[in-house]
Design a protein around this motif. Structure first.
Motif, mmCIF file in Angstrom:
data_model
loop_
_atom_site.group_PDB
_atom_site.id
_atom_site.type_symbol
_atom_site.label_atom_id
_atom_site.label_comp_id
_atom_site.label_asym_id
_atom_site.label_seq_id
_atom_site.Cartn_x
_atom_site.Cartn_y
_atom_site.Cartn_z
ATOM 1 N N HIS A 1 0.823 -1.220 0.000
ATOM 2 C CA HIS A 1 0.000 0.000 0.000
ATOM 3 C C HIS A 1 0.854 1.267 0.000
ATOM 4 O O HIS A 1 0.332 2.360 0.248
ATOM 5 N N LEU A 2 2.137 1.152 -0.300
ATOM 6 C CA LEU A 2 3.022 2.314 -0.211
ATOM 7 C C LEU A 2 2.529 3.487 -1.052
ATOM 8 O O LEU A 2 2.493 4.626 -0.564
ATOM 9 N N ASP A 3 2.169 3.243 -2.297
ATOM 10 C CA ASP A 3 1.718 4.349 -3.155
ATOM 11 C C ASP A 3 0.502 5.044 -2.567
ATOM 12 O O ASP A 3 0.435 6.285 -2.523
ATOM 13 N N ALA A 4 -0.460 4.265 -2.111
ATOM 14 C CA ALA A 4 -1.687 4.848 -1.569
ATOM 15 C C ALA A 4 -1.393 5.650 -0.302
ATOM 16 O O ALA A 4 -1.941 6.750 -0.106
ATOM 17 N N VAL A 5 -0.519 5.121 0.546
ATOM 18 C CA VAL A 5 -0.206 5.798 1.808
ATOM 19 C C VAL A 5 0.472 7.140 1.559
ATOM 20 O O VAL A 5 0.059 8.178 2.099
ATOM 21 N N PHE A 6 1.506 7.157 0.720
ATOM 22 C CA PHE A 6 2.255 8.405 0.550
ATOM 23 C C PHE A 6 1.516 9.402 -0.343
ATOM 24 O O PHE A 6 1.696 10.620 -0.179
ATOM 25 N N THR A 7 0.679 8.920 -1.247
ATOM 26 C CA THR A 7 -0.191 9.845 -1.980
ATOM 27 C C THR A 7 -1.155 10.521 -1.020
ATOM 28 O O THR A 7 -1.378 11.749 -1.084
ATOM 29 N N ALA A 8 -1.710 9.747 -0.095
ATOM 30 C CA ALA A 8 -2.614 10.318 0.905
ATOM 31 C C ALA A 8 -1.884 11.339 1.774
ATOM 32 O O ALA A 8 -2.439 12.395 2.106
ATOM 33 N N PHE A 9 -0.626 11.060 2.109
ATOM 34 C CA PHE A 9 0.127 12.006 2.927
ATOM 35 C C PHE A 9 0.386 13.307 2.181
ATOM 36 O O PHE A 9 0.254 14.397 2.757
ATOM 37 N N ASN A 10 0.766 13.235 0.930
ATOM 38 C CA ASN A 10 1.018 14.471 0.191
ATOM 39 C C ASN A 10 -0.251 15.299 0.044
ATOM 40 O O ASN A 10 -0.205 16.538 0.133
ATOM 41 N N SER B 1 -14.251 12.725 16.450
ATOM 42 C CA SER B 1 -15.034 12.939 15.232
ATOM 43 C C SER B 1 -14.326 13.892 14.280
ATOM 44 O O SER B 1 -14.295 13.663 13.060
ATOM 45 N N GLU B 2 -13.738 14.959 14.824
ATOM 46 C CA GLU B 2 -12.992 15.890 13.973
ATOM 47 C C GLU B 2 -11.765 15.209 13.365
ATOM 48 O O GLU B 2 -11.477 15.365 12.182
ATOM 49 N N ALA B 3 -11.056 14.460 14.200
ATOM 50 C CA ALA B 3 -9.844 13.808 13.726
ATOM 51 C C ALA B 3 -10.151 12.774 12.649
ATOM 52 O O ALA B 3 -9.488 12.723 11.599
ATOM 53 N N GLU B 4 -11.152 11.944 12.889
ATOM 54 C CA GLU B 4 -11.420 10.850 11.962
ATOM 55 C C GLU B 4 -11.957 11.354 10.621
ATOM 56 O O GLU B 4 -11.777 10.704 9.593
ATOM 57 N N GLU B 5 -12.587 12.513 10.623
ATOM 58 C CA GLU B 5 -12.989 13.110 9.345
ATOM 59 C C GLU B 5 -11.755 13.432 8.505
ATOM 60 O O GLU B 5 -11.728 13.177 7.295
ATOM 61 N N LEU B 6 -10.718 13.964 9.147
ATOM 62 C CA LEU B 6 -9.484 14.266 8.428
ATOM 63 C C LEU B 6 -8.715 13.007 8.041
ATOM 64 O O LEU B 6 -7.994 12.996 7.033
ATOM 65 N N LEU B 7 -8.870 11.949 8.823
ATOM 66 C CA LEU B 7 -8.139 10.718 8.582
ATOM 67 C C LEU B 7 -8.862 9.761 7.644
ATOM 68 O O LEU B 7 -8.360 8.649 7.401
ATOM 69 N N PRO C 1 -9.034 9.448 4.418
ATOM 70 C CA PRO C 1 -8.231 8.832 3.355
ATOM 71 C C PRO C 1 -7.336 7.696 3.845
ATOM 72 O O PRO C 1 -7.074 6.748 3.102
ATOM 73 N N PHE C 2 -6.880 7.778 5.085
ATOM 74 C CA PHE C 2 -6.033 6.727 5.631
ATOM 75 C C PHE C 2 -6.869 5.538 6.095
ATOM 76 O O PHE C 2 -6.457 4.381 5.971
ATOM 77 N N ASN C 3 -8.080 5.826 6.598
ATOM 78 C CA ASN C 3 -8.969 4.739 6.986
ATOM 79 C C ASN C 3 -9.431 3.925 5.784
ATOM 80 O O ASN C 3 -9.808 2.759 5.931
ATOM 81 N N ALA C 4 -9.376 4.536 4.616
ATOM 82 C CA ALA C 4 -9.795 3.832 3.393
ATOM 83 C C ALA C 4 -8.744 2.850 2.884
ATOM 84 O O ALA C 4 -9.023 2.038 2.006
ATOM 85 N N ILE C 5 -7.526 2.918 3.436
ATOM 86 C CA ILE C 5 -6.446 2.009 3.036
ATOM 87 C C ILE C 5 -6.467 0.814 3.990
ATOM 88 O O ILE C 5 -6.394 0.988 5.218
ATOM 89 N N GLU C 6 -6.553 -0.381 3.454
ATOM 90 C CA GLU C 6 -6.661 -1.575 4.284
ATOM 91 C C GLU C 6 -5.447 -1.692 5.215
ATOM 92 O O GLU C 6 -4.301 -1.735 4.764
ATOM 93 N N ALA C 7 -5.707 -1.742 6.509
ATOM 94 C CA ALA C 7 -4.643 -1.798 7.505
ATOM 95 C C ALA C 7 -4.613 -3.154 8.192
ATOM 96 O O ALA C 7 -5.663 -3.774 8.417
#
Length: 389
Positions: free
Chosen positions: A134-143, A186-192, A194-200
């Motif tokens: 998931h490297l591409d998805a993770v770092f794209t989400a970070f940028n 709730s505020e934090a998870e709204e921002l997160l 894109p990361f929650n959408a990546i299978e962890a």
């Protein structure tokens, strides 16, 4: 400096005096109980002053700036034994230098630092482990998330990277990450989202008072990162954005070492630090010796190796420099910047204290005035070798 650990809040309740040996966890807990916070690093066991003299990144920098941005005055013993107070009206020229290059000028026995009302009672944290696929998805989400300096101010600090976790894989490094948010879940998870959408493989979160955030992120005094007597080989780089090609190359280099040098790989950590930086960016960079406010990510290779093994040590230095160079190659056109508190001492001086000639000229002039014999030259010195010049 361990005996110098007193903390005294000033009558104005706008600042406090700290002994030179006060450390992050101690300061955070004490001030929180009194209704305040201040700028510290993200690791509870680290002293406040050492990082602060080199700038001092930490969880509250997006709200209040670096540790050094909040220095009001410092009590300093110079190389000749003279004790002076450094502030905006006494040795003001030295105050500029102490905010980013302070290790070069004296021993700080105590310092006054701004403090602030403590804010939300609870902070939210979220920790993830992803597989390398998931490297591409993770770092794209970070940028997208950081936007080259526009990180939401209350998403205070996130860090993570590559390491070997044999409970998940014996052959591939994992990508681990931790976020701390100054506010509600709730505020934090709204921002997160894109990361929650990546299978962890692992996803854990919770809400804790600010003094407990370091423990939730793995940086508490009793946790692994704070253990003494380890041999650590390091290298660092300052970035604005993550380069996906560089991250792939670095990840693949780690994967090869799991096969070719498993002892070295077992202690390998490729760390990426990201902060909200609004208050840091809003300061005039010329007002302090800290030179690299445009670096939004601090990168750190940290390799823990067995003691007294020169073969492993040589390979560790080779790996650390390789990763540093790969990070820097991923930002063509930018100068090579080195955060002084992460520097290993082999970097050119201008990469540590600033590429503008006037910065080094000013620092060297202050060395001639306050430390002409260059006695304070043992931690990433401005002037190398005995005697000032």
């Amino acid at each position: 400096m361990a005996p110098f650990r007193d903390i005294a809040i000033r009558p104005s309740r706008e600042s406090a005096w700290f002994g030179g040996g006060v450390y992050d966890g101690q300061a955070t807990r004490y001030l929180w109980d009194q209704g305040y916070v201040t700028t510290t690093g993200a690791c509870n066991c680290v002293g406040m002053l050492g990082p602060g003299l080199g700038g001092g990144h930490g969880p509250l920098e997006g709200v209040y700036g670096l540790i050094s941005d909040n220095f009001r005055q410092l009590n300093v013993v110079l190389a000749n034994g003279t004790a002076i107070t450094v502030n905006s009206t006494s040795h003001a020229d030295l105050l500029w230098a102490m905010k980013g290059a302070g290790h070069n000028f004296g021993i700080v026995t105590s310092f006054e630092l701004s403090i602030f009302p403590r804010g939300p009672d609870l902070w939210h944290y979220h920790n993830y482990i992803w597989r390398g696929s998931h490297l591409d998805a993770v770092f794209t989400a970070f940028n997208n998330f950081h936007g080259n300096g526009s990180t939401p101010v209350n998403m205070t600090v996130n860090f993570g990277g590559f390491q070997l976790n044999t409970s998940i894989s014996n052959t591939d490094p994992v990508i681990w990450w931790t976020f701390a948010y100054r506010g509600s879940a709730s505020e934090a998870e709204e921002l997160l989202a894109p990361f929650n959408a990546i299978e962890a493989v692992v996803s854990e979160s919770g809400d804790v008072p600010y003094p407990d955030v370091s423990f939730a992120q793995g940086n508490g005094e009793t946790q692994f990162i704070c253990q003494d007597d380890e041999v650590r080989i390091t290298a660092t780089a300052g970035l604005q954005v993550y380069n996906l090609t560089a991250e792939h190359i670095i990840y693949d280099g780690f994967k090869r070492r799991i096969v070719n040098n498993p002892v070295l790989a077992a202690g390998g950590g490729i760390l990426h630090e990201g902060y909200s930086t609004e208050a840091v960016d809003n300061k005039n960079g010329d007002d302090s010796a800290y030179p690299f406010r445009a670096d939004h990510h601090l990168m750190l290779v940290q390799l823990i190796i067995p003691p007294n093994d020169k073969s492993i040590e040589r390979e560790a230095w080779k790996w650390a420099r390789e990763v540093r160079d790969q990070w820097n190659a991923g930002q063509p056109g930018r100068p090579v910047n080195t955060y002084v508190n992460y520097a290993n001492g082999y970097e050119p001086v201008e990469t540590i204290y600033g590429h503008e000639p006037w910065r080094l000229e000013r620092l060297r002039g202050l060395k001639r005035r306050y430390d002409p014999e260059n006695r304070f030259r043992f931690f990433n010195p401005i002037v190398r070798g005995k005697g000032g010049n």
